[in-house]
Write an enzyme that holds these catalytic residues in place. Structure first.
Site, PDB file in Angstrom:
ATOM      1  N   HIS A 278      -0.427 -19.080   9.594  1.00  0.00           N
ATOM      2  CA  HIS A 278       0.761 -18.265   9.588  1.00  0.00           C
ATOM      3  C   HIS A 278       2.164 -19.020   9.408  1.00  0.00           C
ATOM      4  CE1 HIS A 278       3.453 -14.845  11.188  1.00  0.00           C
ATOM      5  NE2 HIS A 278       3.997 -16.055  11.704  1.00  0.00           N
ATOM      6  N   GLU A 279       2.399 -20.155   9.926  1.00  0.00           N
ATOM      7  CA  GLU A 279       3.269 -20.919   9.880  1.00  0.00           C
ATOM      8  C   GLU A 279       3.436 -21.646   8.566  1.00  0.00           C
ATOM      9  OE1 GLU A 279       5.668 -21.108  12.109  1.00  0.00           O
ATOM     10  OE2 GLU A 279       4.699 -19.957  13.593  1.00  0.00           O
ATOM     11  N   GLU A 356       7.507 -11.981   8.921  1.00  0.00           N
ATOM     12  CA  GLU A 356       6.516 -12.052   9.815  1.00  0.00           C
ATOM     13  C   GLU A 356       5.239 -11.328   9.220  1.00  0.00           C
ATOM     14  OE1 GLU A 356       6.309 -14.242  12.012  1.00  0.00           O
ATOM     15  OE2 GLU A 356       8.547 -14.762  11.774  1.00  0.00           O
ATOM     16  N   ASP A 360       1.725 -13.275   7.930  1.00  0.00           N
ATOM     17  CA  ASP A 360       0.290 -12.828   8.629  1.00  0.00           C
ATOM     18  C   ASP A 360      -0.382 -12.781   7.299  1.00  0.00           C
ATOM     19  OD1 ASP A 360       1.017 -12.889  11.109  1.00  0.00           O
ATOM     20  OD2 ASP A 360       1.266 -10.763  11.353  1.00  0.00           O
TER      21      ASP A 360
HETATM   22 ZN   LIG Z   1       6.054 -16.354  12.120  1.00  0.00          ZN
END
Ligand SMILES: [Zn+2]
Length: 413
Positions: A278-279, A356, A360
Site C-alpha cells: 500500500h505504501e 488511499e 489500496d
Molecule cells: Zn496510505
C-alpha cells in the site's frame, strides 16, 4: 479596528465553532454506536475492544476541544489582543526595529508563546490520556530529552531560514515573494531528503532488517514493483508509544522504508508485506510528488497574497499591529490564514482519501488483499481507532477512508 478586524473575528468564530461542533458530533456518534460491533468486524473485534475505541476516541475529541479553545484564545491574544505589538515593542529595547535581529526575535517569540501554551496539553495527552488507555511507553526523561532536542533542532534549522526569508523580504523589492518561495521550496525538498538519514536517527534507533522471512518478502515485493530503496529499517517506536506505523522516507535511490517495531511485532510477515505494498502504491502513483507540488503551489499563492498585503496599513491595524514590518506581516499572516482556509479541509481530506483508495488498489495488484484486510483490522483494534466515526467529522478531517469502506473495496471481486 477596521473591516478586516471584523472579517477576521467572523472567520475565527466560525472556524472555532465548527471545530467544536464537529468534535461534539464525533463524541455523540461514537457513544451512540459503542454498544455493537459493526457487522464487517463482528468476528475479529470483541465488544470490549470496540467500547475501548469509543472511549478513546471520545477522550481524544474532548482534549481536542480544549486544544481548539486554547488555540483560538492564543491567536486572538497575539493579533487583535495586541500581544504581537507588545512583543515587538519589547524586542525594540534590545534590537533596532526593522532589523533582521529584531524580526528574528519577534518570530521566535511568537513560536515560543505557541509552544509554551501547547506544552501542558502535550504532557497531558502523553502521560494521562495515552497512559490511561495503555498506549504510552514514554518516560518523563524521554519526554524532556525529546523536547530539548526538538527545540535545539527547530532553532538550528529555523533561525537560518527566518534570517534568509526576512533578508529577501527586505532586499528583493516587489517580487520578494517569488524569491522567498524559491528558498522555502528548496528548503522543503532538502528537509525531505535529510529527514530519514539525518533527523530520524536523532530521535530513534534504526536497525537494518537484512535477514529472515520479512526481509525476503519485502525484497521480492520491491522486485515485483520495480522499486529501488536504500534499505529496510526497523525503528524503535515502542519506546514512545505502542501505536504501530510504517512509512517511506526520502527520494530517488535514497528512499528508506521504515517499519515501527510495534507493527512488526503484531503483524504477520505477509500482512506487513501487504501494508508495504500500500505504501509503495503511494510512491508508484506519485502521490508524494503530487502532495509536494500541491504544497508548493499553495505556498506560492499564499506568499503572493502576502506580497499584496504587506504594504497596506489596514492589514496591520486591522490585526492589532501599530508598527508595520516584514516580521510582523509574516507572523500575522501565519496566524490568521488557518482561520480563513479552515473550510477547505473537506477538500484536502477528500483528495487524500482518494489517494488511499488508489494505494489500496495498487496493493491488491501486488500483494494479497486478504492480508491487507487482516492487517487493517488488527491495526484498528490495537490502536483503538474508531470503526464508527461521525460521517461529517470524517468528511472534514479524515485523511483515510473509514475502515468498513476500505475493507469493502478490498474484498470486492
Ligand atoms: Zn496510505
Amino acid at each position: 479596528m477596521n473591516a478586516l478586524t471584523w472579517l477576521f473575528l467572523l472567520a475565527l468564530a466560525l472556524a472555532t465553532a465548527t471545530r467544536l461542533w464537529l468534535a461534539l458530533r464525533q463524541i455523540r456518534h461514537v457513544g451512540a454506536h459503542a454498544g455493537a460491533v459493526p457487522e464487517t468486524f463482528a468476528d475479529a473485534i470483541p465488544l470490549s475492544a470496540h467500547r475501548k475505541a469509543a472511549d478513546y476516541t471520545a477522550a481524544k475529541a474532548r482534549l481536542g476541544m480544549l486544544d481548539v479553545a486554547i488555540g483560538a484564545a492564543v491567536v486572538l491574544a497575539l493579533t487583535v489582543g495586541g500581544l504581537l505589538q507588545a512583543l515587538s515593542e519589547a524586542w525594540a529595547a534590545a534590537f533596532a526595529p526593522g532589523s533582521l535581529a529584531h524580526g528574528t526575535a519577534l518570530l521566535l517569540s511568537v513560536f515560543f508563546v505557541q509552544a509554551i501554551v501547547s506544552l501542558p496539553l502535550a504532557f497531558y495527552r502523553t502521560f494521562v490520556l495515552e497512559q490511561r488507555f495503555g498506549f504510552n511507553r514514554m518516560t518523563l526523561g524521554l519526554f524532556l530529552a525529546d523536547l530539548a532536542k526538538q527545540t535545539a533542532l527547530a532553532l538550528a534549522i529555523g533561525v537560518p531560514l527566518i534570517l534568509a526569508v526576512l533578508w529577501l523580504m527586505q532586499r528583493m523589492g516587489g517580487y520578494w515573494w517569488l524569491y522567498v518561495w524559491l528558498v522555502v521550496t528548496a528548503f522543503t525538498l532538502v528537509f525531505q531528503l535529510i529527514f530519514a538519514p539525518v533527523i530520524l536517527p536523532l530521535f530513534n534507533k534504526l536497525t537494518p532488517i537484512t535477514e529472515g522471512e520479512l526481509a525476503g518478502r519485502v525484497a521480492r515485493l520491491l522486485e515485483r514493483c520495480g522499486f529501488k530503496s536504500s534499505g529496510l529499517y526497523l525503528m524503535d517506536g515502542s519506546k514512545r508509544s505502542s501505536h504501530g506505523n510504517a512509512f517511506f522516507a526520502g527520494f530517488g535511490a535514497g528512499k528508506r522504508i521504515v517499519l515501527f517495531d510495534t507493527l512488526v511485532e503484531r503483524l504477520e510477515p505477509a500482512e506487513v508485506e501487504a501494508v508495504l505494498a500500500h505504501e509503495l502504491g503511494h510512491y508508484k502513483l506519485h502521490h508524494i510528488v503530487k502532495m509536494l507540488v500541491l504544497g508548493a503551489a499553495l505556498s506560492l499563492a499564499g506568499l503572493f497574497i502576502l506580497g499584496q498585503l504587506i504594504g497596506e496599513p489596514w492589514f496591520y491595524s486591522g490585526l492589532g499591529v501599530r508598527t508595520p514590518g516584514t516580521a510582523a506581516a509574516l507572523a500575522l499572516f501565519m496566524l490568521v490564514v488557518p482561520e480563513f482556509t479552515f473550510f477547505l479541509h473537506p477538500l484536502t481530506s477528500l483528495y487524500s482519501r482518494r489517494r488511499e483508495y488508489e494505494a489500496d488498489a495498487y496493493a491488491r495488484l501486488h500483494a494479497d488483499a486478504r492480508c491487507l484486510v487482516q492487517a487493517l483490522v488488527k491495526l484498528y483494534k490495537d490502536n483503538a481507532a474508531t470503526l464508527t466515526p461521525d460521517p461529517l467529522h470524517s468528511a472534514f478531517y479524515d485523511s483515510h477512508p473509514p475502515a468498513a469502506m476500505r475493507i469493502a473495496r478490498l474484498r470486492a471481486p
